[in-house]
Design a protein around this motif. Structure first.
Motif, PDB file in Angstrom:
ATOM      1  N   UNK A 159       9.843  16.673 -20.802  1.00  0.00           N
ATOM      2  CA  UNK A 159      10.947  15.703 -20.807  1.00  0.00           C
ATOM      3  C   UNK A 159      11.558  15.560 -19.428  1.00  0.00           C
ATOM      4  N   UNK A 160      11.777  16.689 -18.755  1.00  0.00           N
ATOM      5  CA  UNK A 160      12.349  16.653 -17.402  1.00  0.00           C
ATOM      6  C   UNK A 160      11.421  15.932 -16.437  1.00  0.00           C
ATOM      7  N   UNK A 161      10.127  16.184 -16.576  1.00  0.00           N
ATOM      8  CA  UNK A 161       9.156  15.542 -15.697  1.00  0.00           C
ATOM      9  C   UNK A 161       9.179  14.024 -15.872  1.00  0.00           C
ATOM     10  N   UNK A 162       9.274  13.583 -17.112  1.00  0.00           N
ATOM     11  CA  UNK A 162       9.294  12.152 -17.398  1.00  0.00           C
ATOM     12  C   UNK A 162      10.568  11.499 -16.887  1.00  0.00           C
ATOM     13  N   UNK A 163      11.715  12.146 -17.107  1.00  0.00           N
ATOM     14  CA  UNK A 163      12.990  11.552 -16.704  1.00  0.00           C
ATOM     15  C   UNK A 163      13.130  11.500 -15.190  1.00  0.00           C
ATOM     16  N   UNK A 164      12.796  12.594 -14.517  1.00  0.00           N
ATOM     17  CA  UNK A 164      12.872  12.608 -13.048  1.00  0.00           C
ATOM     18  C   UNK A 164      11.855  11.638 -12.464  1.00  0.00           C
ATOM     19  N   UNK A 165      10.657  11.612 -13.043  1.00  0.00           N
ATOM     20  CA  UNK A 165       9.622  10.711 -12.561  1.00  0.00           C
ATOM     21  C   UNK A 165      10.016   9.250 -12.715  1.00  0.00           C
ATOM     22  N   UNK A 166      10.673   8.923 -13.833  1.00  0.00           N
ATOM     23  CA  UNK A 166      11.083   7.537 -14.056  1.00  0.00           C
ATOM     24  C   UNK A 166      12.039   7.064 -12.975  1.00  0.00           C
ATOM     25  N   UNK A 167      12.895   7.960 -12.496  1.00  0.00           N
ATOM     26  CA  UNK A 167      13.845   7.591 -11.443  1.00  0.00           C
ATOM     27  C   UNK A 167      13.144   7.514 -10.080  1.00  0.00           C
ATOM     28  N   UNK A 204       0.829  -1.212   0.000  1.00  0.00           N
ATOM     29  CA  UNK A 204       0.000   0.000   0.000  1.00  0.00           C
ATOM     30  C   UNK A 204       0.863   1.263   0.000  1.00  0.00           C
ATOM     31  N   UNK A 205       1.957   1.225   0.755  1.00  0.00           N
ATOM     32  CA  UNK A 205       2.864   2.378   0.769  1.00  0.00           C
ATOM     33  C   UNK A 205       3.419   2.638  -0.620  1.00  0.00           C
ATOM     34  N   UNK A 206       3.806   1.570  -1.320  1.00  0.00           N
ATOM     35  CA  UNK A 206       4.317   1.727  -2.674  1.00  0.00           C
ATOM     36  C   UNK A 206       3.288   2.316  -3.618  1.00  0.00           C
ATOM     37  N   UNK A 207       2.058   1.831  -3.540  1.00  0.00           N
ATOM     38  CA  UNK A 207       0.997   2.331  -4.424  1.00  0.00           C
ATOM     39  C   UNK A 207       0.694   3.798  -4.128  1.00  0.00           C
ATOM     40  N   UNK A 208       0.518   4.126  -2.853  1.00  0.00           N
ATOM     41  CA  UNK A 208       0.201   5.508  -2.475  1.00  0.00           C
ATOM     42  C   UNK A 208       1.350   6.455  -2.807  1.00  0.00           C
ATOM     43  N   UNK A 209       2.571   5.998  -2.581  1.00  0.00           N
ATOM     44  CA  UNK A 209       3.726   6.830  -2.880  1.00  0.00           C
ATOM     45  C   UNK A 209       3.819   7.103  -4.380  1.00  0.00           C
ATOM     46  N   UNK A 210       3.553   6.079  -5.191  1.00  0.00           N
ATOM     47  CA  UNK A 210       3.607   6.262  -6.641  1.00  0.00           C
ATOM     48  C   UNK A 210       2.567   7.276  -7.107  1.00  0.00           C
ATOM     49  N   UNK A 211       1.339   7.139  -6.618  1.00  0.00           N
ATOM     50  CA  UNK A 211       0.288   8.089  -6.998  1.00  0.00           C
ATOM     51  C   UNK A 211       0.630   9.497  -6.527  1.00  0.00           C
ATOM     52  N   UNK A 212       1.149   9.601  -5.304  1.00  0.00           N
ATOM     53  CA  UNK A 212       1.521  10.910  -4.778  1.00  0.00           C
ATOM     54  C   UNK A 212       2.630  11.565  -5.581  1.00  0.00           C
ATOM     55  N   UNK A 213       3.633  10.780  -5.988  1.00  0.00           N
ATOM     56  CA  UNK A 213       4.732  11.335  -6.782  1.00  0.00           C
ATOM     57  C   UNK A 213       4.254  11.800  -8.154  1.00  0.00           C
ATOM     58  N   UNK A 214       3.312  11.066  -8.728  1.00  0.00           N
ATOM     59  CA  UNK A 214       2.729  11.502 -10.004  1.00  0.00           C
ATOM     60  C   UNK A 214       2.070  12.865  -9.820  1.00  0.00           C
ATOM     61  N   UNK A 215       1.342  13.029  -8.712  1.00  0.00           N
ATOM     62  CA  UNK A 215       0.711  14.313  -8.436  1.00  0.00           C
ATOM     63  C   UNK A 215       1.722  15.415  -8.193  1.00  0.00           C
ATOM     64  N   UNK A 216       2.786  15.097  -7.456  1.00  0.00           N
ATOM     65  CA  UNK A 216       3.826  16.088  -7.181  1.00  0.00           C
ATOM     66  C   UNK A 216       4.461  16.571  -8.478  1.00  0.00           C
ATOM     67  N   UNK A 217       4.880  15.641  -9.304  1.00  0.00           N
ATOM     68  CA  UNK A 217       5.573  16.014 -10.541  1.00  0.00           C
ATOM     69  C   UNK A 217       4.644  16.692 -11.539  1.00  0.00           C
ATOM     70  N   UNK A 218       3.361  16.310 -11.535  1.00  0.00           N
ATOM     71  CA  UNK A 218       2.410  16.925 -12.457  1.00  0.00           C
ATOM     72  C   UNK A 218       2.171  18.386 -12.135  1.00  0.00           C
ATOM     73  N   UNK A 219       2.345  18.757 -10.878  1.00  0.00           N
ATOM     74  CA  UNK A 219       2.045  20.124 -10.474  1.00  0.00           C
ATOM     75  C   UNK A 219       3.230  21.049 -10.401  1.00  0.00           C
ATOM     76  N   UNK A 220       4.417  20.597 -10.828  1.00  0.00           N
ATOM     77  CA  UNK A 220       5.603  21.454 -10.763  1.00  0.00           C
ATOM     78  C   UNK A 220       5.785  22.175 -12.091  1.00  0.00           C
ATOM     79  N   UNK A 221       5.459  23.474 -12.163  1.00  0.00           N
ATOM     80  CA  UNK A 221       5.561  24.200 -13.431  1.00  0.00           C
ATOM     81  C   UNK A 221       6.996  24.418 -13.879  1.00  0.00           C
ATOM     82  N   UNK A 222       7.957  24.218 -12.976  1.00  0.00           N
ATOM     83  CA  UNK A 222       9.352  24.462 -13.319  1.00  0.00           C
ATOM     84  C   UNK A 222       9.924  23.379 -14.221  1.00  0.00           C
ATOM     85  N   UNK A 223       9.202  22.262 -14.392  1.00  0.00           N
ATOM     86  CA  UNK A 223       9.702  21.143 -15.182  1.00  0.00           C
ATOM     87  C   UNK A 223       9.072  21.112 -16.566  1.00  0.00           C
ATOM     88  N   UNK A 224       9.896  20.839 -17.562  1.00  0.00           N
ATOM     89  CA  UNK A 224       9.364  20.604 -18.898  1.00  0.00           C
ATOM     90  C   UNK A 224       8.838  19.175 -18.958  1.00  0.00           C
TER      91      UNK A 224
END
Length: 305
Positions: A93-101, A71-91
């Motif tokens: 490509x940057x969002x995808x590469x940082x998110x993949x890591x 459950x921690x893994x699932x919630x963390x993954x969803x939360x990180x998607x939300x975090x990265x989706x809301x950062x306007x400073x990332x393009x």
């Protein structure tokens, strides 16, 4: 950000939920576990100082702890998607590469629940992903955010968290001895808990710091002097840059600014802002002016003879 669904940033708080769930889970189950059996060897009593969190995934607490891992893994993954989706400073490509890591961390956490200590190879791989991927992810995301003035502090925090995570992981590797841990000796269990808390804490800060979503969708600032001196326009246009991306605000001469230059409005504001002594002085002056007018008036001029 136009191609990102508007609801995705709302998932960011799930990162905080994941951190609370995992930390609360092992804190409670530490007290409930009488010990565990791994590869035919009985380890008891359970000692949180010496023994790893994964030991809770065996024995009496196995179902609960492994469920917490997943459950921690699932919630963390969803939360990180939300975090990265809301950062306007990332393009994109940057969002995808940082998110993949960064998303390798929740994947590894879930793997630790799907594969227990008795399936040591996939379990160890999950642990390395969960605790090792953030080292690179924090550094990459921190470097990207550090370029934006409004995210500079958080960017520095993430960059600093990367070597801290590496140092804690290195200390854990150097301290972990399976035989000593099974006998309740050493501090590997404590170091692992500090490491997990640090990683989850930093991820939670990303959501708590409101990086995941700008509350202000668009802003307009009206300035009385805007446009009167073209040399000042670049400086005035950048006034809100530390707070918002340039496409999210506009500075111009608005209706409010026009009103502020209106002479009658200025006089009315000045009148309402007067101090009590100024009010009395004005009344006295009006009264004196009236009395002098009465005194100097020739009333005969009002009558026809």
């Amino acid at each position: 950000m136009s191609s990102i669904p508007a609801s995705l940033p709302d998932l960011a708080p799930l990162t905080v939920v994941a951190a609370a769930l995992f930390t609360g889970g092992w804190l409670v189950l530490d007290r409930l576990s009488p010990g565990f059996t791994v590869f035919g060897t009985r380890v008891e009593p359970y000692d949180l100082i010496a023994q790893p969190i994964s030991g809770l995934g065996l024995g009496k607490t196995a179902v609960a702890m492994n469920t917490v891992f997943v459950l921690t893994g699932v919630l963390m993954a969803l939360g990180l998607v939300g975090v990265l989706a809301g950062v306007p400073a990332l393009s994109g490509t940057e969002r995808m590469s940082v998110g993949a890591v960064l998303l390798l961390s929740p994947l590894g956490t879930a793997m630790c629940g799907l594969f227990t200590l008795e399936r040591i190879m996939p379990h160890a791989a999950g642990f390395l992903l969960a605790m090792g991927a953030p080292i690179v992810g924090f550094l990459a995301l921190g470097w990207q955010l550090g370029r934006e003035p409004r995210f500079e502090t958080l960017g520095h925090l993430l960059v600093a968290a990367a070597p801290v995570t590496l140092a804690l992981l290195t200390c854990w590797f150097r301290s972990f001895d399976p035989e000593a841990s099974g006998q309740g000796r050493g501090v590997a269990g404590l170091l692992q808990r500090i490491l997990a808390t640090e990683v989850l804490g930093v991820l939670a800060v990303l959501a708590a710091a409101n990086v995941a979503r700008d509350e202000i969708a668009y802003a307009f600032a009206g300035l009385p002097a805007y446009g009167e001196d073209s040399r000042l326009l670049p400086e005035l246009d950048g006034l809100l840059a530390p707070l918002l991306a340039r496409e999210r605000y506009r500075i111009d001469r608005g209706n409010a600014a026009k009103l502020a230059r209106n002479r009658k409005v200025q006089e009315r504001v000045a009148y309402l802002a007067r101090q009590p002594e100024e009010v009395l002085r004005a009344k006295r002056e009006r009264l004196e002016s009236f009395l002098w007018a009465v005194h100097e008036t020739n009333y005969a001029e009002f009558w026809d003879t």
